[in-house]
Write a protein that holds these residues in place. Structure first.
Motif, mmCIF file in Angstrom:
data_model
loop_
_atom_site.group_PDB
_atom_site.id
_atom_site.type_symbol
_atom_site.label_atom_id
_atom_site.label_comp_id
_atom_site.label_asym_id
_atom_site.label_seq_id
_atom_site.Cartn_x
_atom_site.Cartn_y
_atom_site.Cartn_z
ATOM 1 N N LEU A 283 0.826 -1.210 0.000
ATOM 2 C CA LEU A 283 0.000 0.000 0.000
ATOM 3 C C LEU A 283 0.862 1.262 0.000
ATOM 4 N N GLU A 284 1.973 1.241 0.734
ATOM 5 C CA GLU A 284 2.886 2.390 0.748
ATOM 6 C C GLU A 284 3.426 2.673 -0.650
ATOM 7 N N GLU A 285 3.834 1.616 -1.359
ATOM 8 C CA GLU A 285 4.374 1.786 -2.707
ATOM 9 C C GLU A 285 3.346 2.432 -3.632
ATOM 10 N N VAL A 286 2.118 1.960 -3.556
ATOM 11 C CA VAL A 286 1.059 2.490 -4.419
ATOM 12 C C VAL A 286 0.709 3.919 -4.019
ATOM 13 N N ARG A 287 0.618 4.164 -2.710
ATOM 14 C CA ARG A 287 0.277 5.511 -2.233
ATOM 15 C C ARG A 287 1.332 6.525 -2.649
ATOM 16 N N ASP A 288 2.612 6.169 -2.507
ATOM 17 C CA ASP A 288 3.690 7.083 -2.895
ATOM 18 C C ASP A 288 3.642 7.398 -4.384
ATOM 19 N N GLU A 289 3.392 6.368 -5.207
ATOM 20 C CA GLU A 289 3.297 6.594 -6.651
ATOM 21 C C GLU A 289 2.099 7.482 -6.978
ATOM 22 N N TRP A 290 0.965 7.241 -6.320
ATOM 23 C CA TRP A 290 -0.233 8.049 -6.556
ATOM 24 C C TRP A 290 0.000 9.503 -6.151
ATOM 25 N N LEU A 291 0.614 9.712 -4.990
ATOM 26 C CA LEU A 291 0.886 11.079 -4.537
ATOM 27 C C LEU A 291 1.798 11.816 -5.513
ATOM 28 N N GLU A 292 2.829 11.130 -5.992
ATOM 29 C CA GLU A 292 3.745 11.765 -6.935
ATOM 30 C C GLU A 292 3.040 12.123 -8.234
ATOM 31 N N ARG A 293 2.182 11.238 -8.727
ATOM 32 C CA ARG A 293 1.432 11.526 -9.959
ATOM 33 C C ARG A 293 0.418 12.640 -9.745
ATOM 34 N N THR A 294 -0.214 12.658 -8.577
ATOM 35 C CA THR A 294 -1.267 13.622 -8.299
ATOM 36 C C THR A 294 -0.713 15.000 -7.951
ATOM 37 N N LEU A 295 0.275 15.029 -7.058
ATOM 38 C CA LEU A 295 0.818 16.298 -6.585
ATOM 39 C C LEU A 295 2.086 16.735 -7.311
ATOM 40 N N GLY A 296 2.671 15.826 -8.069
ATOM 41 C CA GLY A 296 3.913 16.129 -8.765
ATOM 42 C C GLY A 296 5.092 15.919 -7.836
ATOM 43 N N SER A 297 6.239 15.671 -8.422
ATOM 44 C CA SER A 297 7.423 15.480 -7.598
ATOM 45 C C SER A 297 7.903 16.839 -7.113
ATOM 46 N N SER A 298 8.409 16.859 -5.923
ATOM 47 C CA SER A 298 8.817 18.111 -5.304
ATOM 48 C C SER A 298 10.055 17.873 -4.468
ATOM 49 N N SER A 299 10.866 18.906 -4.311
ATOM 50 C CA SER A 299 12.053 18.768 -3.485
ATOM 51 C C SER A 299 11.685 18.775 -2.001
ATOM 52 N N SER A 300 10.541 19.360 -1.662
ATOM 53 C CA SER A 300 10.102 19.367 -0.264
ATOM 54 C C SER A 300 9.137 18.210 -0.036
ATOM 55 N N PRO A 301 9.220 17.580 1.137
ATOM 56 C CA PRO A 301 8.321 16.440 1.416
ATOM 57 C C PRO A 301 6.875 16.901 1.577
ATOM 58 N N TRP A 302 5.961 15.967 1.350
ATOM 59 C CA TRP A 302 4.543 16.269 1.520
ATOM 60 C C TRP A 302 4.226 16.263 3.003
ATOM 61 N N ASP A 303 3.353 17.147 3.412
ATOM 62 C CA ASP A 303 2.936 17.214 4.808
ATOM 63 C C ASP A 303 1.589 16.514 4.963
ATOM 64 N N PHE A 304 1.612 15.281 5.427
ATOM 65 C CA PHE A 304 0.382 14.564 5.695
ATOM 66 C C PHE A 304 0.669 13.492 6.738
ATOM 67 N N VAL A 305 -0.364 13.089 7.409
ATOM 68 C CA VAL A 305 -0.264 12.009 8.388
ATOM 69 C C VAL A 305 -1.300 10.967 8.029
ATOM 70 N N LEU A 306 -0.864 9.748 7.909
ATOM 71 C CA LEU A 306 -1.783 8.643 7.675
ATOM 72 C C LEU A 306 -2.205 8.127 9.053
ATOM 73 N N ALA A 307 -3.426 8.420 9.434
ATOM 74 C CA ALA A 307 -3.882 8.145 10.793
ATOM 75 C C ALA A 307 -4.371 6.715 10.994
ATOM 76 N N ARG A 308 -4.911 6.111 9.940
ATOM 77 C CA ARG A 308 -5.488 4.772 10.112
ATOM 78 C C ARG A 308 -5.493 4.027 8.795
ATOM 79 N N VAL A 309 -5.215 2.737 8.880
ATOM 80 C CA VAL A 309 -5.312 1.853 7.725
ATOM 81 C C VAL A 309 -6.087 0.617 8.165
#
Length: 68
Positions: free
Chosen positions: A28-54
């Motif tokens: 799930l981490e691998e897929v989520r990271d790929e989705w975030l990069e496609r959705t938000l674009g790659s950036s030099s600064s990390p994304w600010d989010f917290v995954l609270a529950r799975v």
């Protein structure tokens, strides 16, 4: 919906040949990271989010032969 094919590695499996439950979270981490990069674009600064529950509802076993 986002889909990604992930190869099941030998180390992902337990003594019975089933993918270990904890490994699903790694997938799930691998897929989520790929989705975030496609959705938000790659950036030099990390994304600010917290995954609270799975939550995962397991339907059937997954074995290494399923990736063929």
């Amino acid at each position: 919906m986002h889909e990604k094919e992930i190869e099941i590695r030998w180390r992902d499996c337990d003594a019975y040949g089933h993918v270990n439950n904890a490994v699903y979270l790694t997938y799930l981490e691998e897929v989520r990271d790929e989705w975030l990069e496609r959705t938000l674009g790659s950036s030099s600064s990390p994304w600010d989010f917290v995954l609270a529950r799975v939550a995962i509802d397991f339907r059937s076993e997954l074995v290494q032969d399923h990736d063929v």
